[in-house]
Design a protein around this motif. Structure first.
Motif: not given
Ligand code: NI
Length: 408
Positions: A357-381
């Protein structure tokens, strides 16, 4: 620092989920022996669900120890977390894990309804109440401890990762209850790879996240939640049992002035912590046992239904014919609809296994370059899950046709 005092020997408790629970700090060992923590042995982790899954008898005590152990592992084994926190903060987090569910009453939701307060509120009341044993133990180690734990449990601690470890979309609480509930109900869908998640956990900008290579284990965890919701937590028979408890209370409330049932007086008292400690599931069952003998036909009938597990039936989205049959049957048996019939709408969107719903309650993914993304941006499932269509269903619960054991 007294708080950092270790037990003379590390304590280990066997546990079916974690193998062992390890207790190295004296404060944790002392908390374990308080009245408020021991009381959790008398509250089922899954409320009325043991009427659906007959082995789901595990207690909130076992779950609380499990959450403690996962926190213990996160703060000591995840290197980023260990570096980010000092020893006091690590211990505060472990205490918060152990104490996070103190405020659950018997059949949690039922108790919240009759007392008009949430279990989260009660948990914080217990921790901050100077007369509770938990508070006294905390105070004896460090005067500022109970305030810090209360801050974590209300998600306002200035060190954000402490809040996230205890309560977020990927927290120690959920990870323990999913694994434990799956094991205790015998539901294999609820399991996921805890080891892998712990190994890929990182901290980036005061934010818990997982390495990109850990995405699959997080997806698996979210799917586990999805299955457990529908198979276990939202099972209509579990709801039907909790409804019986509620109807029993409703009948009691209708006749409380005239019925002679001394043990039930506890239900009349306004909320206070002394009553709270007395009213556990054992006590509630003994009230029900007493009521089974009482002369009021409806109260004793509802009590026997609880004791003998004669649950209400249920229909999803009934048509007019089905509804009129139910009402005819109830009327013929003179069973009042306010005690023997219930309907509600349930929206599947309330039970999405993962929300951002907002930034606070997302799961974050750290990519190999040290950038973080919301899980939904990285996971098709996860992306697909979040687009799931919202379904609304009308659920009707009712006393089934008379069985040979029913008096009315
Ligand atoms: Ni919990």
């Amino acid at each position: 620092m007294k708080l950092a005092k270790k037990c003379s020997e590390k304590k280990v408790l066997r546990d079916p989920i974690h193998g062992y629970i390890h207790i190295q700090y004296e404060v944790i060992w002392d908390l374990l022996h308080t009245r408020e923590v021991q009381r959790l042995r008398r509250i089922h982790q899954l409320g009325g669900n043991f009427h659906v899954y007959h082995t789901a008898e595990h207690s909130r005590f076992a779950h609380s120890l499990g959450v403690y152990e996962i926190v213990n592992r996160i703060v000591h084994e995840v290197e980023d977390v260990q570096r980010a926190l000092n020893e006091k903060e690590r211990i505060v987090a472990m205490c918060a894990g152990l104490l996070h569910d103190l405020g659950h009453g018997p059949f949690s939701h039922f108790y919240e309804l009759i007392m008009h307060r949430s279990h989260e509120q009660v948990t914080i009341e217990i921790i901050t109440d100077p007369s509770s044993q938990v508070h006294q133990v905390l105070d004896s180690y460090d005067k500022d401890l109970s305030g810090q734990i209360a801050a974590i449990l209300s998600h306002t601690h200035p060190v954000n990762i402490l809040n996230q470890i205890i309560s977020s979309q990927l927290d120690a609480d959920r990870m323990d209850y999913l694994l434990r509930d799956a094991y205790e109900t015998g539901t294999s869908y609820g399991t996921f790879d805890l080891e892998r998640i712990l190994r890929t956990m990182r901290v980036c900008d005061d934010q818990m996240c997982v390495k990109e290579s850990g995405i699959h284990s997080v997806e698996d965890y979210i799917m586990a939640r999805y299955h457990m919701y529908w198979q276990v937590y939202l099972h209509p028979d579990a709801k039907a049992f909790e409804l019986l408890i509620w109807m029993f209370y409703r009948r009691y409330a209708q006749i409380r002035e005239v019925v002679d049932l001394p043990s039930a007086k506890l239900l009349d008292e306004p909320f206070d912590l002394d009553n709270f400690y007395m009213l556990d599931e054992y006590r509630l069952y003994s009230i029900v046992q007493d009521a089974a003998q009482c002369p009021d036909l409806y109260l004793s009938d509802l009590a026997l239904r609880i004791l003998d597990r004669r649950l209400f039936g249920w229909i999803e989205d009934p048509d007019e014919k089905e509804l009129s049959e139910i009402h005819t049957e109830l009327a013929e048996r003179k069973l009042p609809a306010d005690l023997y019939y219930h309907e509600e709408y349930s929206h599947s969107s309330m039970y999405l296994p993962y929300k951002e719903e907002d930034e606070k309650n997302a799961v974050y993914v750290l990519d190999p370059h040290g950038k973080i993304y919301r899980l939904s941006e990285k996971s098709e499932i996860v992306k697909a899950l979040m687009k799931m269509e919202t379904k609304t269903r009308r659920m009707v619960y009712f006393a089934k046709k008379r069985s040979r054991f029913e008096r009315i």
